[in-house]
Each structure stands twice: as structure tokens, then as C-alpha cells.
Design an enzyme around this catalytic site. Structure first.
Site, mmCIF file in Angstrom:
data_model
loop_
_atom_site.group_PDB
_atom_site.id
_atom_site.type_symbol
_atom_site.label_atom_id
_atom_site.label_comp_id
_atom_site.label_asym_id
_atom_site.label_seq_id
_atom_site.Cartn_x
_atom_site.Cartn_y
_atom_site.Cartn_z
ATOM 1 C CE LYS A 56 -3.730 2.186 2.679
ATOM 2 N NZ LYS A 56 -4.624 2.040 3.847
ATOM 3 C CB SER A 125 -7.616 4.036 3.216
ATOM 4 O OG SER A 125 -6.853 3.288 4.188
ATOM 5 C CB SER A 149 -8.424 1.082 5.924
ATOM 6 O OG SER A 149 -9.043 2.322 6.129
#
Length: 402
Positions: A56, A125, A149
Site C-alpha cells: 500500500k 483506504s 481499511s
């Protein structure tokens, strides 16, 4: 399969699907293939030797940009890998690239789309990590969870994921949103992959086979009314399926005061996020999205007394939850209020994740069932603090039973 062949297959899938799914912030195919060839020439360093992993893009990488999906950091190149990336490299993994994130892992969406239906959100996210694993672009990916997330996007995209106990995976090199909540987690195609990733990243021993059948607490939570009809029915079906497989299922209610943790998580996250991004807010206010800016302003309005009060409630409830989990091997609860919403302007509602993040306990989501529109649903398993491998072992049992 040789690492080079696996990486090549992933890159071929990315080349074919990335224009539609948009799961990646950065991929360097030549470097990934070169790393894979090196791994193939070596003796295996770990059970994940040669396996490609997505990272990420709020987690630092020394050989790739780390931009946090913010124009403030366009072209930013850290000097070092984050600790978790260094551990993956040490284990012989191939870092395939950086997966798309919402702005600073907050709520302004990335360009990523749900691979099951491109008009629906993949969640956030950790949008790119969930979508990339779901679409077969990479077998494992790292994400982060501050509210929901990791668990929510995994459920929306129909993959397995684990948010470990708070602090299980070293966070050095992570761009913080909320220092007391941020937790590095992982996405995989199945629980077996998550177990190996947890082993590599935390040093925890691989779990032994679980004896007997689990004691399962069916936990609808104080926000059960927020789950849609399909999600409510799906959780009931999961409980029935586990009972049929031999689990002892009983209904449980969370400790008194837990309602506040579902409702007031924003006080903790907001207070900490405003301060974590104080430099960006002071120096580049025009380059912070119109979505994030008011959230940061709201965070500055949270008084220290309210912040301390909510954290105190969390401490008290955490102790009572620990007592409850001595009587149950895991809790079964929704992963999200429903399937992925038909919107690319929102990443969905983390209402069924926030309290567990405040508790700091490990959570696993398993794909199970589907909404009337065919999009995947998931169920969430919650375990005792620091009993991550035990929870993953039970999740593997549940995966087979479901």
C-alpha cells in the site's frame, strides 16, 4: 511454480486489467522480474520465498515512489524501506509494486474500482491492495487499518484479509494517520497465505492444528440495524453453517459502553489525524482535498478531554472483552453493512470495524455469500488480543466449513 513465472503471470494480468481496475500507484515490471530471477537462483529463505507482494502506497519503499495519493508528495522517494517491506525482502519476497490508497489513508477515494463491478467502490483506504488480490494481479498485499481499511475493502472485493492485533507488525516507515490506531494488515486469496505472511512479518510460530471444534460467539453488535437485510441473513447462514460443522455457537453482547466505541471512534482518529498531518495542513492547505480538509478541521476541534474520555472507555471495554473471549474462541460478526456501494465517490461505511480497531484485537474477514446484485459479502472473525495465529487457525477451519 518458479518466482519468475509467477511474477510474469501477475504482470500479464496487471497489463490486461489495470486500465479498468486501477489498483496500482506504481509498478516496475523489469525490476520485479529481475528480483524474481535472483530469488529463483537462491535457496528458499522462507515459506514465502519468491512470492510477489503489493505494498500500500502509505508504506515507504526505497526503490519506488511513496506518494500517499497526495500531490504534496508527488515523486517522493524515501531513503529506506519500511520495516515490514524490509522483512518481506529478507524473507525472499518480490515487491511487485505500490498499490493505490486513498489520500493519506483517509477517506478521499483513489481511482481504484471494484473488479467485480467497475461502477462500485472497492472500499478503502486499502483500495488497491484489496482490488489487486481480488483480480488475480498479486497473491498477497499489505494494507493498513485505522477504522475499517483492511476488513471492509476485503469484504467488498471478496478476498480474505487479516487486521492483526495492534502493534503486531512493526510500523516504522508507515505514514501515520492515527498513532494509537494504525495497524498494518494483509490481503490474500486464502487464509493459508495470510498465516504465512503473519509468520514472516511478526515472527509468530506457525499454528498447530486446532483441537476439537470452536466456541463461537455470534455478535450482532449495537449497530446491527445498520446492516442491510442481505448481510443480516448472510451472518445467520454463516452461524448455521459453522454450527453444522460442529461449532458451539451462542449469542453474545458486547460489554456495556461499547456503543460509544462504534459512535465516537472519530474523536480519537480525528484528534490524532489532525496532528499527524499538521505540517501538510499548515504548509500545503490548497493541496489537501476538499474531502479531507474538513475532517482535519473537525479533528482540531476535538478537545483533549473528549479524546481521553473515549480512549478510557476503550481501555475499560478492552478488559471486559478479554474476559468474554476466554469463553469463546472467536466472535462472528459482520465485515461491512452490505456489499460494495454503487459509488466511486465514497469507500463505504466502516461502522462494523471501528470498535474492533479501537479494541486493538485481531480480525479476519472471509468471503461468504453474495448480495442480490451478485457482489460478494463477507463475515468477520474477531479474536483475543495477541492470539493472532490462533484466530487465523480457526479462520482456516471456518474457511473450509463455509
Amino acid at each position: 511454480m518458479k518466482s519468475e513465472a509467477l511474477v510474469a503471470a501477475c504482470l500479464e494480468r496487471i497489463a490486461r486489467r489495470e486500465p479498468e481496475v486501477r489498483a496500482w500507484a506504481y509498478v516496475y515490471p523489469e525490476r520485479a522480474l529481475a528480483e524474481a530471477r535472483e530469488r529463483d537462483r537462491e535457496a528458499p529463505r522462507s515459506p514465502l520465498h519468491g512470492v510477489p507482494v503489493g505494498i500500500k502506497d502509505v508504506i515507504d519503499t526505497a526503490d519506488m515512489p511513496t506518494e500517499y495519493n497526495s500531490p504534496i508528495y508527488r515523486g517522493h522517494r524515501p531513503k529506506t524501506d519500511a520495516a515490514c517491506v524490509a522483512l518481506l525482502r529478507r524473507a525472499g519476497c518480490v515487491i511487485l509494486g505500490k498499490t493505490a490508497t486513498t489520500e493519506f489513508a483517509n477517506n478521499h477515494p483513489a481511482a481504484t474500482r471494484n473488479p467485480h463491478n467497475l461502477q462500485h467502490t472497492p472500499g478503502g483506504s486499502s483500495s488497491g491492495s484489496a482490488a489487486a488480490v481480488a483480480d488475480g494481479m498479486v497473491p498477497l498485499a499489505l494494507g493498513t487499518q485505522t477504522g475499517g481499511s483492511v476488513i471492509r475493502p476485503a469484504a467488498y472485493c471478496g478476498v480474505a484479509a487479516c487486521k492483526p492485533s495492534f502493534g503486531s507488525i512493526n510500523r516504522a516507515g508507515l505514514k501515520f494517520v492515527s498513532e494509537s490506531l494504525d495497524t498494518i494488515g494483509m490481503f490474500g486469496r486464502d487464509i493459508a497465505g495470510l498465516i504465512l505472511a503473519q509468520h514472516v512479518l511478526t515472527g509468530r510460530a506457525l499454528p498447530e492444528q486446532q483441537p476439537g471444534k470452536p466456541r463461537v460467539g455470534l455478535c450482532r453488535t449495537p449497530r446491527w440495524r445498520d446492516a442491510d437485510n442481505a448481510t443480516q441473513a448472510n451472518l445467520e447462514r454463516a452461524a448455521q453453517a459453522l454450527a453444522k460443522a460442529g461449532a458451539r455457537v451462542s449469542e453474545v453482547e458486547l460489554p456495556a459502553g461499547s456503543q460509544a466505541l462504534f459512535d465516537r471512534h472519530a474523536a480519537v482518529m480525528g484528534f490524532e489525524s489532525a496532528r499527524a498531518l499538521a505540517w501538510e495542513y499548515a504548509n500545503f492547505p490548497g493541496e489537501i482535498s476538499a474531502t479531507l480538509r474538513p475532517r482535519l478541521e473537525a479533528g482540531w476541534r476535538v478537545q483533549r478531554e473528549e479524546y481521553d474520555e473515549v480512549r478510557g472507555i476503550a481501555r475499560d471495554c478492552r478488559a471486559r472483552l478479554s474476559e468474554m473471549l476466554r469463553e469463546h474462541d472467536f466472535l462472528l460478526t459482520p465485515s461491512a453493512p452490505g456489499a460494495a456501494p454503487a459509488s466511486l465517490a465514497s469507500t463505504g461505511d466502516p461502522v462494523f470495524n471501528r470498535a474492533w480497531t479501537l479494541f486493538g484485537v485481531p480480525c479476519v474477514t472471509l468471503p461468504f455469500g453474495a448480495a442480490p446484485n451478485g457482489l460478494p459479502l463477507g463475515v468477520q472473525l474477531v479474536g483475543a488480543f495477541d492470539a493472532d495465529m490462533r484466530l487465523l487457525a480457526w479462520a482456516q477451519w471456518a474457511e473450509k466449513s463455509l
